[in-house]
Design an enzyme around this catalytic site. Sequence first.
Site, PDB file in Angstrom:
ATOM      1  N   HIS A  74      -8.768   9.381   3.506  1.00 51.88           N
ATOM      2  CA  HIS A  74      -8.415   8.306   2.568  1.00 51.88           C
ATOM      3  C   HIS A  74      -8.709   8.819   1.165  1.00 51.88           C
ATOM      4  CE1 HIS A  74      -8.168   4.467   0.551  1.00 51.88           C
ATOM      5  NE2 HIS A  74      -7.735   3.914   1.669  1.00 51.88           N
ATOM      6  N   GLU A 127       0.852  -1.198   0.000  1.00 56.33           N
ATOM      7  CA  GLU A 127       0.000   0.000   0.000  1.00 56.33           C
ATOM      8  C   GLU A 127       0.882   1.241   0.000  1.00 56.33           C
ATOM      9  OE1 GLU A 127      -2.971  -0.271   3.108  1.00 56.33           O
ATOM     10  OE2 GLU A 127      -3.502  -2.283   2.500  1.00 56.33           O
ATOM     11  N   ARG A 158      -0.635   8.639   9.272  1.00 54.73           N
ATOM     12  CA  ARG A 158      -0.503   7.199   9.532  1.00 54.73           C
ATOM     13  C   ARG A 158      -0.143   6.436   8.263  1.00 54.73           C
ATOM     14  NH1 ARG A 158      -4.087   2.811   9.166  1.00 54.73           N
ATOM     15  NH2 ARG A 158      -5.519   4.240   8.173  1.00 54.73           N
ATOM     16  N   ARG A 167      -0.923   9.074   1.749  1.00 60.88           N
ATOM     17  CA  ARG A 167      -2.322   9.463   1.543  1.00 60.88           C
ATOM     18  C   ARG A 167      -2.569  10.957   1.482  1.00 60.88           C
ATOM     19  NH1 ARG A 167      -5.209   4.875   5.306  1.00 60.88           N
ATOM     20  NH2 ARG A 167      -4.567   3.238   3.880  1.00 60.88           N
ATOM     21  N   HIS A 203     -11.047   9.298   7.321  1.00 58.83           N
ATOM     22  CA  HIS A 203     -10.783   7.867   7.460  1.00 58.83           C
ATOM     23  C   HIS A 203     -10.284   7.487   8.840  1.00 58.83           C
ATOM     24  CE1 HIS A 203      -9.834   3.862   6.128  1.00 58.83           C
ATOM     25  NE2 HIS A 203      -8.532   4.006   6.313  1.00 58.83           N
TER      26      HIS A 203
HETATM   27  C1  SIN Z   1      -7.221   0.516   2.975  1.00 56.33           C
HETATM   28  O1  SIN Z   1      -7.525  -0.647   2.755  1.00 56.33           O
HETATM   29  O2  SIN Z   1      -6.951   1.319   2.100  1.00 56.33           O
HETATM   30  C2  SIN Z   1      -7.227   1.001   4.382  1.00 56.33           C
HETATM   31  C3  SIN Z   1      -6.067   0.489   5.113  1.00 56.33           C
HETATM   32  C4  SIN Z   1      -5.744   1.424   6.236  1.00 56.33           C
HETATM   33  O3  SIN Z   1      -6.355   2.484   6.358  1.00 56.33           O
HETATM   34  O4  SIN Z   1      -4.825   1.119   7.002  1.00 56.33           O
END
Ligand code: SIN
Length: 537
Positions: free
Chosen positions: A244, A128, A386, A290, A351
Site C-alpha cells: 500500500h 480509490e 488487486r 498501487r 498490505h
Molecule cells: C484503503 O483504504 O486504502 C485500503 C483499501 C483496500 O486495500 O482495499
Amino acid sequence: MEFPQRYLIRFSPREIPHVFTDILVIGGGIAGMRAALAVPGDLRVLVVTKDMAAHSNSNYAQGGIAGVISPEDRFENHIEDTLVAGAGLCNRELVELVVREAPGQIDDLVRLGTRFDQTEGALALGKEGGHSHHRIVHALGDATGFEVMRAVIDRVSDAPNIELWEKTFTLDLITHEGQCLGALVHRQRKGKLLIWASQTILASGGVGMVYRETTNPPVATGDGMAAAYRAGARLRDMEFMQFHPTVLYVAGSSRFLISEAVRGEGAWLRDKNGHRFMPEEDPRAELAPRDVVSRAIVKRMETTQHPNVYLDLSHIDSATVHRRFPGIEKVCSNFGLDITRDPIPVRPGAHYMIGGVEVDLQGRTSLPGLWAAGEVTSSGLHGANRLASNSLLEGLVFGKICADGAVNAARQMKESFVVPPIAPHGRARKPGDLDISDVTISLRSLMGRNMGIVRNEELLAEAAKSVSFWCKYALGREFPTRRGWELANLLTVARLMIWSATQRKESRGTHFRADFPEKDNANWLRHLPCPASLEID
Ligand code: SIN
C-alpha cells in the site's frame, strides 16, 4: 532438510480430546463469518480464530467495499478496472461473477445490520486508485471493516448452530488418505484438541507480518497458508505481495494505514521539497494503481534521500476531511498532526497477499474436504495486482460460495463420516535457547530489504540463503507457544514467496524485478504454482 515437515508439533490422538462438527471454519474475519452465516441451521458450524474475532484483519479495512451501485456506473466498468489492475492474470469468468454479486452482497450486509455512510438518503460512494467510477461503499467515514464486522459478529453470536472459539490456534489440518478431515488446534487454557469435521473452510487471512513495514495487525502471520501447504494443498503466485503506498511513518506510531480513499477525495503526494510528483509519473497521478504509486514513492525517497514522502490534504475542504476521515484524523492528532493543515508523512508498506491457496470457482482447494475463501486464497480475482476495495468483496462472495459447496458435501458425508486411525506424530527437538523474537525481527527486516517493492536476482538469492539457514535450525524444533508457531509459519511462507519471486523473471503487477523490468507475456502470462516440497540446503 525436508521442507515442509508435516506437522508443527507432536501429538498423540489417544491423549488429547476430540470434538466433532459438520463444518469447521478456520478464521474469524469477513470470509469466515460470511461462510458460517450461510450454513443452514440444521448443520453445526464451529468457527475458530486464533485471537479475538474483533481483532481480525477485516476489522481494520478502511476504504470499503467496491460495487456497481451508481446509475452512471456499469458492471463492465468494474470488470474492466479489475482486469486492468490485475495485469493479465485475472480469471475473467471469476471477475465477472464477483463483480455481479457485489450489489447483492452489500444489500445482505445492510440486512445483517451494517450501517453504511449515506448521502441524501442513498449509499455514499467513494473512489480509490484504479477505479473509473465512484463505487466504494464505506462506513463510519474510514472504519468500514470495523462496522461490517460489528454487524456480522453480532449475527454469528445470535445463530444457535454456530459456535465461536476465540484464542484457538490452528496448528495443522488433519488429513487421511488425501482428504482433509478437520484440524489440530490449541485452545488457550485447554491445550491441544482434535476437531473432526465433515468439511473444513479455511479463511485465515494473509501474511503481512512477514514484513517489518505493514498495514496488517499482528495476527496476519500466514498460519493458514503454511498449514495448507504442510497438508499438501496447492499454493500459487506467492511472489505477488501488494504494497500500500501510504502508511503513516512517524517514529513511535504503529504502521497505520492512510486509506487510498484520502487520495480518492483529492489528496496529493509531495516529496520533502513540497514538489507534487505523481502527475509526471502517470496520467492517473495519485490515483494510479498501487504498484505504480508505491514504486514512484520509493524512487522519490531515493532521489530526495528522505525516508518518506507526504500526503497533503490542505487544499480539501476541512468539513469533508472531518466527515470522511475521523479515524485517520484522530490517529494523526496523537502525533501532533492536524491533517487539514499538516502534510502526513507516509511510505509504502506490505498490505495484501495476492497469492495463496489455489481455489476454483466453487472455492475448492486441491485437497478434497478443504475449501478456502478470502486473503488466504489465490482465486484469480486479483491477478497480479488487486484493485482497491475488492478484497472484502471477495471474502463475502467466496465465503458464501464455499459454504454452499461445503454444505452439499457435508450432507452427502453425514452418514458415512468415520474417524480414521491417525498415528501419533512428532518431532523431538525442543526449542532450546532460540530467541524467537530475534529471528522474527531479522526475517521481517530481510523481507523488506530483499523481497520488497524492487527485487533482483542478487537480493533474492541472499534472502533465500538467509531464510533457508533460519529454516534449518528453527523448523526442526517444537515450540510450545503461539509466537514459535507463528515464526515457523512465517518462515515457511517467506521461503515460498522468495522461491516464487526468484522464478518469475519479469515484472508484472506487484512483482517488480529491476533486472527484468518489462512484462514477458511469451513466458510469464501464467500463474506460478509452488512446488510440493523444496530442498533447504
Ligand atoms: C484503503 O483504504 O486504502 C485500503 C483499501 C483496500 O486495500 O482495499
